[in-house]
Motif scaffolding. Structure first.
Motif, PDB file in Angstrom:
ATOM      1  N   MET A   1       0.866  -1.221   0.678  1.00  0.00           N
ATOM      2  CA  MET A   1       0.130  -0.240   0.406  1.00  0.00           C
ATOM      3  C   MET A   1       0.668   0.825  -0.057  1.00  0.00           C
ATOM      4  O   MET A   1       2.214   1.061   0.222  1.00  0.00           O
ATOM      5  CB  MET A   1      -1.053   0.169   0.961  1.00  0.00           C
ATOM      6  CG  MET A   1      -2.052  -1.573   1.385  1.00  0.00           C
ATOM      7  SD  MET A   1      -2.902  -1.092   2.698  1.00  0.00           S
ATOM      8  CE  MET A   1      -4.042  -1.882   2.756  1.00  0.00           C
ATOM      9  N   SER A   2       0.180   2.554  -0.447  1.00  0.00           N
ATOM     10  CA  SER A   2       1.172   3.753  -0.202  1.00  0.00           C
ATOM     11  C   SER A   2       1.499   3.702   1.482  1.00  0.00           C
ATOM     12  O   SER A   2       0.678   3.764   2.422  1.00  0.00           O
ATOM     13  CB  SER A   2       0.429   4.661  -0.477  1.00  0.00           C
ATOM     14  OG  SER A   2       0.797   5.891  -0.391  1.00  0.00           O
ATOM     15  N   TRP A   3       3.085   4.061   1.237  1.00  0.00           N
ATOM     16  CA  TRP A   3       3.793   4.709   2.393  1.00  0.00           C
ATOM     17  C   TRP A   3       3.036   5.141   3.725  1.00  0.00           C
ATOM     18  O   TRP A   3       2.534   5.497   4.380  1.00  0.00           O
ATOM     19  CB  TRP A   3       4.612   5.585   2.067  1.00  0.00           C
ATOM     20  CG  TRP A   3       4.545   6.576   1.896  1.00  0.00           C
ATOM     21  CD1 TRP A   3       4.568   7.268   0.676  1.00  0.00           C
ATOM     22  CD2 TRP A   3       4.627   7.644   2.221  1.00  0.00           C
ATOM     23  NE1 TRP A   3       4.629   8.673   0.243  1.00  0.00           N
ATOM     24  CE2 TRP A   3       4.932   8.580   2.008  1.00  0.00           C
ATOM     25  CE3 TRP A   3       4.536   8.158   4.358  1.00  0.00           C
ATOM     26  CZ2 TRP A   3       4.205  10.032   2.397  1.00  0.00           C
ATOM     27  CZ3 TRP A   3       4.827   9.420   4.598  1.00  0.00           C
ATOM     28  CH2 TRP A   3       4.790  10.348   3.638  1.00  0.00           C
ATOM     29  N   GLU A   4       1.580   6.466   2.655  1.00  0.00           N
ATOM     30  CA  GLU A   4       0.930   6.914   4.216  1.00  0.00           C
ATOM     31  C   GLU A   4      -0.293   6.430   4.979  1.00  0.00           C
ATOM     32  O   GLU A   4      -0.779   6.768   5.651  1.00  0.00           O
ATOM     33  CB  GLU A   4       0.602   7.656   3.778  1.00  0.00           C
ATOM     34  CG  GLU A   4       1.064   8.997   2.354  1.00  0.00           C
ATOM     35  CD  GLU A   4       0.962   9.633   1.242  1.00  0.00           C
ATOM     36  OE1 GLU A   4       0.409   8.844   0.403  1.00  0.00           O
ATOM     37  OE2 GLU A   4       0.495  10.898   1.227  1.00  0.00           O
ATOM     38  N   LYS A   5      -0.065   5.126   4.321  1.00  0.00           N
ATOM     39  CA  LYS A   5      -1.028   3.938   5.266  1.00  0.00           C
ATOM     40  C   LYS A   5      -0.653   2.864   6.350  1.00  0.00           C
ATOM     41  O   LYS A   5      -1.426   2.355   6.624  1.00  0.00           O
ATOM     42  CB  LYS A   5      -1.838   3.242   3.560  1.00  0.00           C
ATOM     43  CG  LYS A   5      -2.580   3.695   2.651  1.00  0.00           C
ATOM     44  CD  LYS A   5      -3.641   4.702   3.228  1.00  0.00           C
ATOM     45  CE  LYS A   5      -5.051   4.874   2.191  1.00  0.00           C
ATOM     46  NZ  LYS A   5      -5.959   5.808   2.604  1.00  0.00           N
ATOM     47  N   HIS A   6       0.551   3.531   6.729  1.00  0.00           N
ATOM     48  CA  HIS A   6       1.769   2.991   7.792  1.00  0.00           C
ATOM     49  C   HIS A   6       0.601   3.327   8.387  1.00  0.00           C
ATOM     50  O   HIS A   6       0.155   3.760   9.100  1.00  0.00           O
ATOM     51  CB  HIS A   6       2.759   3.156   7.942  1.00  0.00           C
ATOM     52  CG  HIS A   6       3.896   2.608   8.833  1.00  0.00           C
ATOM     53  ND1 HIS A   6       3.690   2.430  10.169  1.00  0.00           N
ATOM     54  CD2 HIS A   6       4.884   1.559   8.344  1.00  0.00           C
ATOM     55  CE1 HIS A   6       4.220   1.743  10.421  1.00  0.00           C
ATOM     56  NE2 HIS A   6       4.900   1.414   9.761  1.00  0.00           N
TER      57      HIS A   6
END
Length: 551
Positions: A115-120
């Protein structure tokens, strides 16, 4: 910040499709121009897409036609962009910062989803707790902790301290979205250059955003929130439905309410009113609000027991998708329903895309390659088309060492057939025997889609344009409009409360103009979470041929 002195916004409520943004906001802006300069009128929304749509609408006003978009970008933009302007010298926390933070903190790498890193999970829980004004421990006690796997609360608290220290470190000095809001609330002066502040889709605001907006409006003459309390579906990230229902309950708001629907036909309008009526009664004592259906639109409603189960209603849906130019939205609560919908669309050869993804399931370029290959064999195609073929073709077609598309740059801009490409030494003579593009294909991820691609082409979909069929979860489709909507409310986790489940269903159905399909479920939690809808009754009336219609 003294909350007692914060301004209370004027609330303009409007049910779905009543022209809140497209008409009311533009008309209000036009009236404001009679009293205030355009550069002292600020309009804020939640996404760049929404902000750009508002700018396009505002530029239809004769007085605004000569004002460039770049100038309007400072006055009509997202909430975060506006509040970041106070601290524009600080750089935003981005992917490269995330990568560096992961190097310094190996625990971050335990999460390896594609997933996008922002979804960590660290960034997600930081955003959600900030929006709700809760500590990690307060939030953890009532949230769905599976959303933050594989981390436990103790690890997340430790990572949060390191994350805050990283952003504050003079060596890095970065701001995240939460910082942009907090910096304005706690450090900035109240702006004196705003006469009017209008916030579109205000019900999506988190608690800190509301505080920041109220502070920003301190010296304004007019402070307006536009929205629909019944569409407050971002509670997990801090949206506060109670705040907006209280605003909606005032005599002033009831008088200002937009009443005339321009989207939902009679059938969908009726369904939505019945879904939301328990909440209307709770807050206003009035379950018969005036929200008219779109003039001249009736529409039908169908019941589908399961998306993979064949029935008359599914036949009607497929016929309409294949034989009309109308648009269709499949929407649902979340995983794993998304994969069920994808499997259904692929099995029937229906061209589609995710709302939240810029690209369709199969690109327009790839479809073109499959369609144009016979022309390459039997006739001629352009140089551009050959360049599109090239990266997808295997060694059974291309001459050795002719793999890179750069090798084709010497070709002049004209049409070529396969024999010319053979004569020039680009393509092997054996290539002429391959009648279908799938026989020369070497791109692995596309090979798995070949059966789907063939079905889409056989069904005659226009693959030059963006797909008319889209899908995504309810949270990502809010604000959109389609001719038809297919709603699957199956859930695999308990909603936080019945009201939230009701609002999700209300938002889902109200995306449609004409017909709607309701996909059933045997999941007990689906039934219990919608128990507030007329004592758990579904609004269906038996009809012939195993279809049902909402009454």
């Amino acid at each position: 910040m003294n909350k007692e002195k914060l301004k209370v916004p004027e609330w303009i409520p409007g049910p779905p499709g009543t022209g809140k943004t497209s008409e009311w906001l533009r008309d209000k802006y036009k009236k404001c121009l009679e009293k205030y300069p355009w550069d002292r009128i600020v309009v804020l929304s939640h996404t760049n897409v929404a902000a750009n749509a508002i700018i396009d609408s505002i530029k239809e006003i004769p007085k605004m036609k000569d004002i460039s978009k770049s100038k309007l970008d400072d006055q009509i933009c997202t909430i975060h962009s506006y509040f970041r302007a106070e601290y524009i010298n600080l750089k935003k926390y981005e992917k490269k910062d995330h990568d560096q933070f992961c190097i310094e903190n190996p625990e971050m790498k335990h999460w390896n989803k594609k997933m996008s890193w922002e979804k960590h999970p660290l960034y997600q829980i930081s955003s959600h707790t900030h929006g709700r004004k809760e500590t990690f421990l307060e939030y953890w006690a009532k949230c769905d902790v599976s959303n933050y796997e594989p981390y436990n609360i103790n690890t997340l608290i430790k990572l949060k301290k390191k994350y805050d220290a990283y952003r504050e470190d003079i060596k890095h000095k970065r701001v995240c979205f939460e910082d942009m809001i907090d910096n304005f609330i706690y450090k900035a002066n109240c702006p004196k250059n705003i006469d009017v502040l209008i916030v579109d889709e205000a019900q999506d605001c988190s608690k800190p955003q509301i505080d920041a907006l109220r502070k920003a409006a301190t010296n304004t003459h007019e402070f307006i929130f536009i929205g629909d309390a019944d569409q407050t579906i971002y509670e997990y990230s801090g949206a506060d439905p109670n705040f907006f229902y209280k605003l909606s309950s005032t005599p002033e708001a009831k008088k200002a309410e937009l009443k005339y629907g321009k989207r939902c036909g009679k059938t969908i309008n009726t369904i939505c009113k019945r879904i939301i009526s328990p909440i209307w009664r709770k807050w206003g004592g009035n379950a018969e609000r005036v929200w008219t259906p779109a003039e001249g639109v009736i529409g039908k409603s169908y019941w589908v027991p399961h998306i993979k189960q064949s029935c008359k209603a599914v036949d009607i849906l497929l016929d309409k998708i294949k034989n009309t130019n109308e648009t269709f939205l499949f929407t649902y609560r979340g995983i794993p329903t998304d994969s069920h919908v994808s499997e259904f669309l692929q099995s029937h050869g229906i061209d589609y895309k995710y709302v939240s993804n810029e690209h369709p399931h199969v690109s327009r370029k790839d479809f073109r390659c499959f369609k144009q290959w016979p022309n390459f064999i039997n006739n001629k195609v352009s140089k551009k088309q050959i360049m599109d073929f090239w990266p997808l073709m295997g060694k059974n077609v291309k001459v050795y060492r002719k793999g890179s598309v750069d090798i084709l740059k010497p070709l002049i801009d004209k049409e070529y057939n396969i024999q010319e490409m053979i004569d020039m030494g680009f393509v092997l003579p054996e290539a002429k025997q391959y009648k279908n593009f799938s026989e020369v294909l070497t791109k692995k991820d596309l090979e798995s889609k070949v059966p789907f691609i063939k079905k889409v082409i056989e069904n005659g979909f226009n693959t030059e344009e963006m797909p008319r069929v889209q899908q995504d979860c309810i949270h990502k489709v809010k604000g959109l409009t389609f001719d038809n909507v297919i709603v699957d409310l199956s859930i695999y986790r308990q909603e936080r409360n019945t009201d939230e489940a009701i609002r999700l269903a209300y938002v889902a159905y109200s995306r449609g103009k004409k017909d709607c399909w309701s996909i059933g479920t045997s999941n007990f939690r689906f039934k219990s979470s919608l128990a507030g809808i007329q004592n758990n009754r579904h609004y269906y009336l038996k009809e012939e041929n195993d279809t049902q219609r909402h009454i």
